[in-house]
Design an enzyme around this catalytic site. Structure first.
Site, mmCIF file in Angstrom:
data_model
loop_
_atom_site.group_PDB
_atom_site.id
_atom_site.type_symbol
_atom_site.label_atom_id
_atom_site.label_comp_id
_atom_site.label_asym_id
_atom_site.label_seq_id
_atom_site.Cartn_x
_atom_site.Cartn_y
_atom_site.Cartn_z
ATOM 1 N N TRP A 35 9.331 -19.626 7.691
ATOM 2 C CA TRP A 35 8.015 -19.255 7.146
ATOM 3 C C TRP A 35 7.146 -18.551 8.176
ATOM 4 O O TRP A 35 6.012 -18.197 7.888
ATOM 5 C CB TRP A 35 7.296 -20.492 6.605
ATOM 6 C CG TRP A 35 7.402 -21.686 7.490
ATOM 7 C CD1 TRP A 35 6.557 -22.021 8.499
ATOM 8 C CD2 TRP A 35 8.404 -22.695 7.446
ATOM 9 N NE1 TRP A 35 6.978 -23.183 9.100
ATOM 10 C CE2 TRP A 35 8.102 -23.624 8.474
ATOM 11 C CE3 TRP A 35 9.551 -22.925 6.647
ATOM 12 C CZ2 TRP A 35 8.884 -24.745 8.731
ATOM 13 C CZ3 TRP A 35 10.314 -24.040 6.896
ATOM 14 C CH2 TRP A 35 9.998 -24.931 7.917
ATOM 15 N N GLU A 48 3.877 -24.933 3.290
ATOM 16 C CA GLU A 48 2.873 -25.948 3.598
ATOM 17 C C GLU A 48 2.986 -27.161 2.682
ATOM 18 O O GLU A 48 2.776 -28.291 3.116
ATOM 19 C CB GLU A 48 1.468 -25.350 3.522
ATOM 20 C CG GLU A 48 1.185 -24.285 4.580
ATOM 21 C CD GLU A 48 1.323 -24.820 5.997
ATOM 22 O OE1 GLU A 48 1.286 -26.063 6.181
ATOM 23 O OE2 GLU A 48 1.484 -24.007 6.925
ATOM 24 N N GLN A 53 4.069 -34.309 5.136
ATOM 25 C CA GLN A 53 4.756 -35.584 5.405
ATOM 26 C C GLN A 53 6.270 -35.446 5.478
ATOM 27 O O GLN A 53 6.997 -36.419 5.289
ATOM 28 C CB GLN A 53 4.384 -36.631 4.338
ATOM 29 C CG GLN A 53 2.916 -36.921 4.274
ATOM 30 C CD GLN A 53 2.411 -37.604 5.508
ATOM 31 O OE1 GLN A 53 2.650 -38.767 5.722
ATOM 32 N NE2 GLN A 53 1.714 -36.853 6.354
ATOM 33 N N THR A 54 6.753 -34.247 5.696
ATOM 34 C CA THR A 54 8.195 -34.041 5.774
ATOM 35 C C THR A 54 8.504 -33.171 6.988
ATOM 36 O O THR A 54 7.827 -32.177 7.230
ATOM 37 C CB THR A 54 8.722 -33.365 4.496
ATOM 38 O OG1 THR A 54 8.320 -34.137 3.367
ATOM 39 C CG2 THR A 54 10.231 -33.263 4.519
ATOM 40 N N GLY A 92 11.684 -36.169 -1.655
ATOM 41 C CA GLY A 92 10.627 -37.160 -1.714
ATOM 42 C C GLY A 92 9.275 -36.595 -2.101
ATOM 43 O O GLY A 92 9.080 -35.383 -2.167
ATOM 44 N N TYR A 131 -6.232 -29.860 4.360
ATOM 45 C CA TYR A 131 -5.316 -29.279 5.342
ATOM 46 C C TYR A 131 -4.623 -28.029 4.802
ATOM 47 O O TYR A 131 -4.631 -26.964 5.446
ATOM 48 C CB TYR A 131 -4.233 -30.282 5.793
ATOM 49 C CG TYR A 131 -3.098 -29.523 6.423
ATOM 50 C CD1 TYR A 131 -3.251 -28.980 7.686
ATOM 51 C CD2 TYR A 131 -1.942 -29.215 5.701
ATOM 52 C CE1 TYR A 131 -2.263 -28.184 8.254
ATOM 53 C CE2 TYR A 131 -0.960 -28.424 6.250
ATOM 54 C CZ TYR A 131 -1.125 -27.914 7.524
ATOM 55 O OH TYR A 131 -0.172 -27.105 8.060
ATOM 56 N N ASP A 149 -3.877 -31.196 10.624
ATOM 57 C CA ASP A 149 -2.799 -32.069 10.173
ATOM 58 C C ASP A 149 -2.615 -33.209 11.181
ATOM 59 O O ASP A 149 -3.420 -33.371 12.095
ATOM 60 C CB ASP A 149 -1.512 -31.264 9.994
ATOM 61 C CG ASP A 149 -0.895 -30.919 11.332
ATOM 62 O OD1 ASP A 149 -1.640 -30.791 12.311
ATOM 63 O OD2 ASP A 149 0.337 -30.797 11.406
ATOM 64 N N CYS A 203 3.029 -32.478 22.807
ATOM 65 C CA CYS A 203 2.022 -33.537 22.700
ATOM 66 C C CYS A 203 2.416 -34.503 21.589
ATOM 67 O O CYS A 203 1.719 -34.678 20.611
ATOM 68 C CB CYS A 203 0.651 -32.917 22.437
ATOM 69 S SG CYS A 203 -0.734 -34.024 22.775
ATOM 70 N N CYS A 210 3.531 -33.850 29.294
ATOM 71 C CA CYS A 210 2.372 -33.172 29.873
ATOM 72 C C CYS A 210 2.778 -32.154 30.942
ATOM 73 O O CYS A 210 2.053 -31.187 31.193
ATOM 74 C CB CYS A 210 1.407 -34.199 30.455
ATOM 75 S SG CYS A 210 0.742 -35.347 29.228
ATOM 76 N N CYS A 213 2.741 -28.790 29.497
ATOM 77 C CA CYS A 213 1.629 -28.467 28.595
ATOM 78 C C CYS A 213 0.696 -27.426 29.212
ATOM 79 O O CYS A 213 0.312 -27.548 30.377
ATOM 80 C CB CYS A 213 0.844 -29.722 28.254
ATOM 81 S SG CYS A 213 -0.566 -29.419 27.166
ATOM 82 N N CYS A 219 -7.447 -31.126 29.431
ATOM 83 C CA CYS A 219 -7.218 -32.359 28.659
ATOM 84 C C CYS A 219 -7.900 -33.561 29.308
ATOM 85 O O CYS A 219 -7.571 -33.951 30.421
ATOM 86 C CB CYS A 219 -5.722 -32.599 28.525
ATOM 87 S SG CYS A 219 -5.313 -34.028 27.512
#
Length: 366
Positions: A35, A48, A53-54, A92, A131, A149, A203, A210, A213, A219
């Site tokens: 995507w 999206e 949740q997947t 699901g 979201y 999210d 993260c 870290c 990062c 941070c």
DNA sequence: AACGCGGGGGG
DNA sequence: CCCCCAGCGTT
């Protein structure tokens, strides 16, 4: 949503620097996901929804197959819901598929077949919440809005050392305000994707990497060495255990009796074998006979156990007992909701089933 | 605010 | 075993 450390103002000051560091890192380290190579709002919308949740790896094959089968919003709107559920089978959260299908029809009927760019019109479509609206608006339409999210919540909770439970409503509103301050006027879609990618790759929950990062200089958790304690988790409920039973019934042609679940309930619209939950005080066999009577007005004799399987769901753990059986009396009656039919073993996989039924099919009719 | 909603990956 | 995942809709 109080701003005790004055982080909102600080976020605004640091926004440009954060965006520069993050986008530079993203261009070098982003995964090549299907995507991310399209500009089609429908394809981005689909991704999206599937990603709610997947996990990414689980979504990719579904995403490809779905777009092949339903290349445009109009194709999706024209399709029967059953075909959409089949394409969603085993992923699901099937309400996502039902809502997506309904939304496609609304888009065709009310928006000329084009996904609306107005935020309120977008959020009015079933399955599109805060979201997903933010993600579509920024990634597909280039609008400078945040997309918060689970990844972004975690990243920002560390970046700004937010030490309040993440699943608390006021904390979420506060994080959304932070995200609003950070999102750049240009490249909002890339920025949002980059923030999520940082959460997915570096993260991460528990043990962030870290050392790699790009934002350690900013941070607050890293500065205070609290990155392993953040975000603060909320309390979670334990999953109860439940018992259920199903029966394999055959007609004279050796076809199998299957029942469609009510459209709006648990695993709504998917097919199943007759049976249901075993109530406290019932034996498994009694429960099975009672559920068959309630479900189909059918009197059955329970014969022998065929298999037992465990299936985990969001809010309970299920033990499902599967029996062979015979119909003692009459034909199946009309269930209160849904539908039933006799399916041959050769045809049965054309119907959408949940994971538990798929496991039964795999075990008994490989 | 709390809950219902799937299934799988990873520590 | 546990947590978490590119959340949303209902109550």
């Amino acid at each position: 949503m109080d701003d005790r450390q004055g982080s909102l103002e600080w976020a605004e000051q640091k926004a440009k620097e954060i965006a520069t560091l993050l986008l530079f890192w993203y261009e070098k380290n982003k995964r090549l996901l299907p995507w991310r190579t399209t500009a089609d709002p429908y394809a981005i919308w689909l991704s999206e929804i599937m990603l709610q949740q997947t996990q990414v790896d689980a979504v990719i094959p579904y995403y490809r197959r779905f777009l092949e089968q339903f290349p445009t919003i109009r194709d999706l709107a024209r399709a029967p819901l059953e075909a959409v559920l089949k394409a969603w089978e085993n992923m699901g959260y099937y309400s996502r598929a039902r809502h997506l299908h309904a939304a496609a029809r609304l888009v065709v009927d009310s928006h000329g077949g084009q996904l609306p760019q107005d935020p309120d019109d977008l959020k009015a479509l079933p399955g599109i919440g805060p979201y997903t609206a933010g993600a579509i608006l920024s990634i597909a339409f280039g609008k400078p809005v945040p997309a918060v999210d689970g990844n972004v919540k975690r990243v920002l909770s560390r970046l700004f050392a937010v030490d309040r439970p993440l699943n608390d409503g006021s904390t979420q509103r506060y994080i959304s305000l932070l995200a609003e301050k950070l999102v750049p006027a240009e490249n909002a879609g890339l920025f949002n994707s980059a923030l999520m990618e940082l959460g997915a790759l570096l993260c991460r929950p528990g043990m962030p990497t870290c050392s790699a990062c790009p934002l350690t200089s900013i941070c607050l958790a890293y500065a205070g060495n609290s990155q392993h304690q953040l975000p603060v988790a909320g309390k979670r409920a334990k999953r109860p255990h439940k018992e259920a039973a199903a029966v394999i019934l055959r007609d004279s042609g050796n076809r199998l009796l299957i029942v469609q679940r009510p459209a709006d309930g648990f695993l709504g619209g998917l097919w199943k074998f007759p049976g249901g939950m075993v109530n406290p005080g019932e034996t498994v066999s009694e429960g099975l006979k009672n559920r068959c009577r309630e479900e189909l007005n059918l009197s059955v004799s329970v014969r022998e156990p065929l298999l037992t399987l465990q299936q985990g769901y969001t809010h309970f753990q299920l033990t499902l007992h599967v029996f062979s059986g015979t119909i003692l009396e009459g034909n199946p009656g009309l269930p209160a909701t849904g539908n039933w039919l006799w399916a041959s073993v050769g045809d049965i996989r054309r119907f959408p089933f949940s994971r538990a039924e798929l496991r039964i099919l795999e075990a008994l009719f490989p």
